[in-house]
Design a protein around this motif. Structure first.
Motif, PDB file in Angstrom:
ATOM      1  N   UNK A   1     -79.905  60.459  49.856  1.00 43.09           N
ATOM      2  CA  UNK A   1     -79.537  61.031  51.153  1.00 43.09           C
ATOM      3  C   UNK A   1     -79.552  62.545  50.982  1.00 43.09           C
ATOM      4  N   UNK A   2     -80.276  63.220  51.753  1.00 44.11           N
ATOM      5  CA  UNK A   2     -80.436  64.677  51.657  1.00 44.11           C
ATOM      6  C   UNK A   2     -80.730  65.117  50.221  1.00 44.11           C
ATOM      7  N   UNK A   3     -79.728  65.177  49.318  1.00 39.54           N
ATOM      8  CA  UNK A   3     -79.979  65.679  47.967  1.00 39.54           C
ATOM      9  C   UNK A   3     -79.457  64.775  46.848  1.00 39.54           C
TER      10      UNK A   3
ATOM     11  N   UNK B   1     -79.793  53.403  59.411  1.00 38.48           N
ATOM     12  CA  UNK B   1     -80.973  53.271  58.543  1.00 38.48           C
ATOM     13  C   UNK B   1     -81.637  54.605  58.238  1.00 38.48           C
ATOM     14  N   UNK B   2     -81.408  55.606  59.064  1.00 28.21           N
ATOM     15  CA  UNK B   2     -81.981  56.930  58.837  1.00 28.21           C
ATOM     16  C   UNK B   2     -81.261  57.721  57.761  1.00 28.21           C
ATOM     17  N   UNK B   3     -80.115  57.239  57.293  1.00 23.83           N
ATOM     18  CA  UNK B   3     -79.355  57.922  56.234  1.00 23.83           C
ATOM     19  C   UNK B   3     -80.154  58.008  54.941  1.00 23.83           C
ATOM     20  N   UNK B   4     -80.908  56.988  54.648  1.00 31.95           N
ATOM     21  CA  UNK B   4     -81.662  56.929  53.397  1.00 31.95           C
ATOM     22  C   UNK B   4     -83.044  57.551  53.594  1.00 31.95           C
ATOM     23  N   UNK B   5     -83.330  58.580  52.785  1.00 29.56           N
ATOM     24  CA  UNK B   5     -84.630  59.240  52.894  1.00 29.56           C
ATOM     25  C   UNK B   5     -85.620  58.752  51.837  1.00 29.56           C
TER      26      UNK B   5
END
Length: 190
Positions: free
Chosen positions: A115-117, A137-141
């Motif tokens: 997530x982000x970093x 579901x958008x939390x996981x990149x």
């Protein structure tokens, strides 16, 4: 009712479920079909428990083989063999329960993802269920589509372990009948 014929049907049904469990567990080690996540240790914790490989795989395969032999005419198809099939089916129940528990935990906690970093399981302590709420579901990149990947495979493991549990429990009852009443004594093919 022929307890031997029932044993063979149960065993033959367990074989593909074992294969599905093993394949699902192996595929879970490679999210997005990429080996780099396994190399770097970025695998969901429940995958490492190997519920599909050990529980729904080996712990159900060994009883399925014995149950199949119990159903063969002239091979372990006696009261003692049916009694032993109860014990083997109990091992299958334990394996299916282990696989079921790991699958439920995998679905409940969600996947390990970036997530982000940082790498974390952002859905583990969320108030909303990510299974029904698409906004989480958008939390996981990274890995790409990891939420759907884990949900599909852990859901499949959940379904197969439920079926394995039911079939092994039925075999325990079938084995009890075979032990108490005896197996088929007809001379024709089963």
């Amino acid at each position: 009712m022929c307890t031997g014929r029932c044993s063979r049907c149960i065993a033959v049904t367990l074989y593909p479920l074992v294969v599905i469990s093993i394949i699902c567990n192996i595929v879970l080690f490679f999210p997005g079909g990429d080996i780099k996540y396994a190399k770097d240790g970025h695998i969901t914790e429940e995958v490492k428990y190997m519920g599909g490989l050990v529980g729904g795989g080996l712990m159900v395969l060994i009883p399925a083989l014995y149950i199949h032999l119990t159903g063969q005419q002239g091979c372990c198809g006696n009261r003692c063999g049916m009694f032993l099939s109860i014990a083997f089916a109990a091992v299958g129940v334990a394996g299916a329960l282990y696989s079921l528990t790991v699958a439920v935990l995998g679905l409940k906690n969600g996947p390990l993802c970036k997530t982000k970093v940082i790498w974390e399981t952002p859905l583990e302590f969320s108030d909303n269920s990510y299974l029904t709420d698409d906004t989480w579901r958008g939390e996981c990149t990274e890995p790409k589509d990891i939420v759907q990947f884990n949900t599909g495979l852990f859901g499949t493991l959940l379904a197969t372990s439920c079926l394995q549990l039911i079939l092994c429990a039925i075999q325990m009852i079938n084995g009890l009948f075979g032990c108490l009443c005896g197996t088929c004594s007809d001379k024709g093919p089963l």
